[in-house]
Design an enzyme around this catalytic site. Sequence first.
Site, PDB file in Angstrom:
ATOM      1  N   CYS A 106      12.708 -26.292  25.191  1.00 29.09           N
ATOM      2  CA  CYS A 106      12.931 -27.736  25.415  1.00 29.09           C
ATOM      3  C   CYS A 106      12.441 -28.208  26.783  1.00 29.09           C
ATOM      4  O   CYS A 106      12.337 -29.411  27.009  1.00 29.09           O
ATOM      5  CB  CYS A 106      14.414 -28.068  25.239  1.00 29.09           C
ATOM      6  SG  CYS A 106      15.063 -27.469  23.687  1.00 29.09           S
ATOM      7  N   HIS A 150      15.923 -34.656  28.367  1.00 32.74           N
ATOM      8  CA  HIS A 150      15.840 -33.979  27.078  1.00 32.74           C
ATOM      9  C   HIS A 150      16.987 -34.458  26.197  1.00 32.74           C
ATOM     10  O   HIS A 150      18.136 -34.539  26.647  1.00 32.74           O
ATOM     11  CB  HIS A 150      15.917 -32.464  27.290  1.00 32.74           C
ATOM     12  CG  HIS A 150      16.033 -31.714  26.006  1.00 32.74           C
ATOM     13  ND1 HIS A 150      15.181 -31.933  24.954  1.00 32.74           N
ATOM     14  CD2 HIS A 150      16.924 -30.778  25.586  1.00 32.74           C
ATOM     15  CE1 HIS A 150      15.534 -31.157  23.942  1.00 32.74           C
ATOM     16  NE2 HIS A 150      16.591 -30.455  24.295  1.00 32.74           N
ATOM     17  N   ASN A 174      17.459 -33.536  18.094  1.00 30.44           N
ATOM     18  CA  ASN A 174      16.873 -32.746  19.178  1.00 30.44           C
ATOM     19  C   ASN A 174      15.516 -32.202  18.724  1.00 30.44           C
ATOM     20  O   ASN A 174      15.462 -31.363  17.833  1.00 30.44           O
ATOM     21  CB  ASN A 174      17.846 -31.609  19.533  1.00 30.44           C
ATOM     22  CG  ASN A 174      17.307 -30.683  20.616  1.00 30.44           C
ATOM     23  OD1 ASN A 174      16.122 -30.731  20.976  1.00 30.44           O
ATOM     24  ND2 ASN A 174      18.174 -29.830  21.130  1.00 30.44           N
TER      25      ASN A 174
HETATM   26  O1  UT7 Z   1      18.024 -28.043  23.337  1.00 31.04           O
HETATM   27  C1  UT7 Z   1      19.076 -27.157  23.554  1.00 31.04           C
HETATM   28  C2  UT7 Z   1      19.594 -26.717  22.207  1.00 31.04           C
HETATM   29  N1  UT7 Z   1      20.990 -26.599  22.053  1.00 31.04           N
HETATM   30  C3  UT7 Z   1      21.939 -27.513  22.386  1.00 31.04           C
HETATM   31  O2  UT7 Z   1      21.687 -28.506  22.982  1.00 31.04           O
HETATM   32  C4  UT7 Z   1      23.343 -27.239  21.955  1.00 31.04           C
HETATM   33  C5  UT7 Z   1      24.378 -27.770  22.910  1.00 31.04           C
HETATM   34  N2  UT7 Z   1      25.675 -27.711  22.303  1.00 31.04           N
HETATM   35  C6  UT7 Z   1      26.154 -28.693  21.500  1.00 31.04           C
HETATM   36  O3  UT7 Z   1      25.492 -29.706  21.292  1.00 31.04           O
HETATM   37  C7  UT7 Z   1      27.527 -28.541  20.923  1.00 31.04           C
HETATM   38  O4  UT7 Z   1      28.113 -27.359  21.449  1.00 31.04           O
HETATM   39  C8  UT7 Z   1      27.541 -28.487  19.351  1.00 31.04           C
HETATM   40  C9  UT7 Z   1      27.212 -29.849  18.798  1.00 31.04           C
HETATM   41  C10 UT7 Z   1      26.569 -27.455  18.839  1.00 31.04           C
HETATM   42  C11 UT7 Z   1      28.931 -28.128  18.883  1.00 31.04           C
HETATM   43  O5  UT7 Z   1      29.875 -29.072  19.373  1.00 31.04           O
HETATM   44  P1  UT7 Z   1      31.210 -28.573  20.074  1.00 31.04           P
HETATM   45  O6  UT7 Z   1      31.978 -29.778  20.411  1.00 31.04           O
HETATM   46  O7  UT7 Z   1      30.830 -27.632  21.194  1.00 31.04           O
HETATM   47  O8  UT7 Z   1      31.937 -27.812  18.888  1.00 31.04           O
HETATM   48  P2  UT7 Z   1      32.396 -26.280  18.838  1.00 31.04           P
HETATM   49  O9  UT7 Z   1      31.219 -25.384  18.671  1.00 31.04           O
HETATM   50  O10 UT7 Z   1      33.331 -26.038  19.967  1.00 31.04           O
HETATM   51  O11 UT7 Z   1      33.193 -26.277  17.475  1.00 31.04           O
HETATM   52  C12 UT7 Z   1      34.407 -27.030  17.298  1.00 31.04           C
HETATM   53  C13 UT7 Z   1      34.821 -26.920  15.843  1.00 31.04           C
HETATM   54  C14 UT7 Z   1      34.782 -25.512  15.309  1.00 31.04           C
HETATM   55  O12 UT7 Z   1      35.871 -25.348  14.424  1.00 31.04           O
HETATM   56  P3  UT7 Z   1      37.209 -24.573  14.891  1.00 31.04           P
HETATM   57  O13 UT7 Z   1      36.759 -23.206  15.286  1.00 31.04           O
HETATM   58  O14 UT7 Z   1      37.733 -25.373  16.053  1.00 31.04           O
HETATM   59  O15 UT7 Z   1      38.068 -24.628  13.688  1.00 31.04           O
HETATM   60  C15 UT7 Z   1      33.506 -25.428  14.526  1.00 31.04           C
HETATM   61  O16 UT7 Z   1      33.533 -24.482  13.490  1.00 31.04           O
HETATM   62  O17 UT7 Z   1      33.910 -27.663  15.032  1.00 31.04           O
HETATM   63  C16 UT7 Z   1      33.412 -26.833  13.983  1.00 31.04           C
HETATM   64  N3  UT7 Z   1      32.061 -27.239  13.661  1.00 31.04           N
HETATM   65  C17 UT7 Z   1      31.782 -28.224  12.778  1.00 31.04           C
HETATM   66  N4  UT7 Z   1      32.568 -28.996  12.012  1.00 31.04           N
HETATM   67  C18 UT7 Z   1      31.979 -29.916  11.224  1.00 31.04           C
HETATM   68  C19 UT7 Z   1      30.895 -26.777  14.175  1.00 31.04           C
HETATM   69  N5  UT7 Z   1      29.857 -27.434  13.631  1.00 31.04           N
HETATM   70  C20 UT7 Z   1      30.390 -28.337  12.748  1.00 31.04           C
HETATM   71  C21 UT7 Z   1      29.822 -29.294  11.904  1.00 31.04           C
HETATM   72  N6  UT7 Z   1      30.654 -30.056  11.159  1.00 31.04           N
HETATM   73  N7  UT7 Z   1      28.506 -29.488  11.810  1.00 31.04           N
END
Ligand code: UT7
Length: 322
Positions: free
Chosen positions: A111, A249, A279
Amino acid sequence: MNLQILGTGSALPKEVLTNKQLESIVETTDEWVKERTGIAQRHVSTGETVASLATDAAKKALDAAGKSAEDVELIIVATCSPELALPCVACQVQAEIGASKAVAFDLNAACSGFLFALNTAYSYFSSGLYKNAVIIGAEVLSKIIDWTDRGTCILFGDGAGAVYVEANNELPDNYKFVQYANGSKGMVLTCGLRDLDNPLHKEELMKKYVWMDGREIFQFAVRQVSACIEELLEKANVAKENIDYYVLHQANARIIEGISKRLKEDLSKFPTNVEHVGNMSSAAIPVLLDESIKNGTVKKGQTLVLSGFGAGLTYGASVITL
Ligand code: UT7
């Protein structure tokens, strides 16, 4: 030396995949994706390739600048999702647009790729080796996404953005950058390519899809991007009041909010398009720049901070007065 952005262009696949459509592919909801990422939809290829999108964006940037492909000296394509290992995308673009005098190569810094490519062009310009370039960020990430992993498939989109840039030695210096890599943290965002498979040894090395530790990247982005922008502004001796816009980004709207808070800069100085394109890795910054110029937000004479971060881990920031 003055780095002049004389034309920009972008290209997105014609088809759109909405969060609503994703609800029938993985266990997620439109509300969850919008709230956690700011993304409502992304463009997804139904035949467009990295080379075709990159070519389209490059032609538009040249048209906008009123320049002929025959006079282009350097083409760099930043990408981490080419269809072919060989030849590189930049050589395919060179052939398609008829830039027969240009040297052309790809660069992969995920990125941060577009920014690192722009820095490469600036460095060539400073050394006097070349005096113009087409710099492109292009991705078709949809082919390296695991469409069963709801933690990643909701984030990414396909597209390409390009700028035509020229060196002008008559005008004052207008560009400064900082750029970094931290390979020791590299395994938080990975994607395998090919396995070992030769007459002596066969071994599966890694999953062939994007895998990431989302939370780790989120924290890294908010912390490191704001720190490196502060460092850049100090190095360039530019006060924050003199920055018109931060073209960052586009990974997640909450990351951008976090960076704006850390920098104590109003969110209105951070244009975004993540809502409708997701993204797009190396394509994110040039597509946002093109859209911001076309919709009249970004204008000649303004000072911008461009900043990218991603796999590697790589990150960096540049300040430019247009
Ligand atoms: O260019 C660089 C590339 N990467 C990035 O930019 C990624 C940066 N990170 C992020 O954007 C965020 O960390 C995410 C959007 C990927 C995830 O958001 P988050 O607020 O960090 O969620 P989390 O991973 O802490 O997950 C919270 C909960 C989990 O459930 P439990 O364990 O609390 O029961 C996940 O399983 O949300 C769940 N979850 C979802 N639920 C519904 C994860 N993905 C999803 C989804 N829909 N798509």
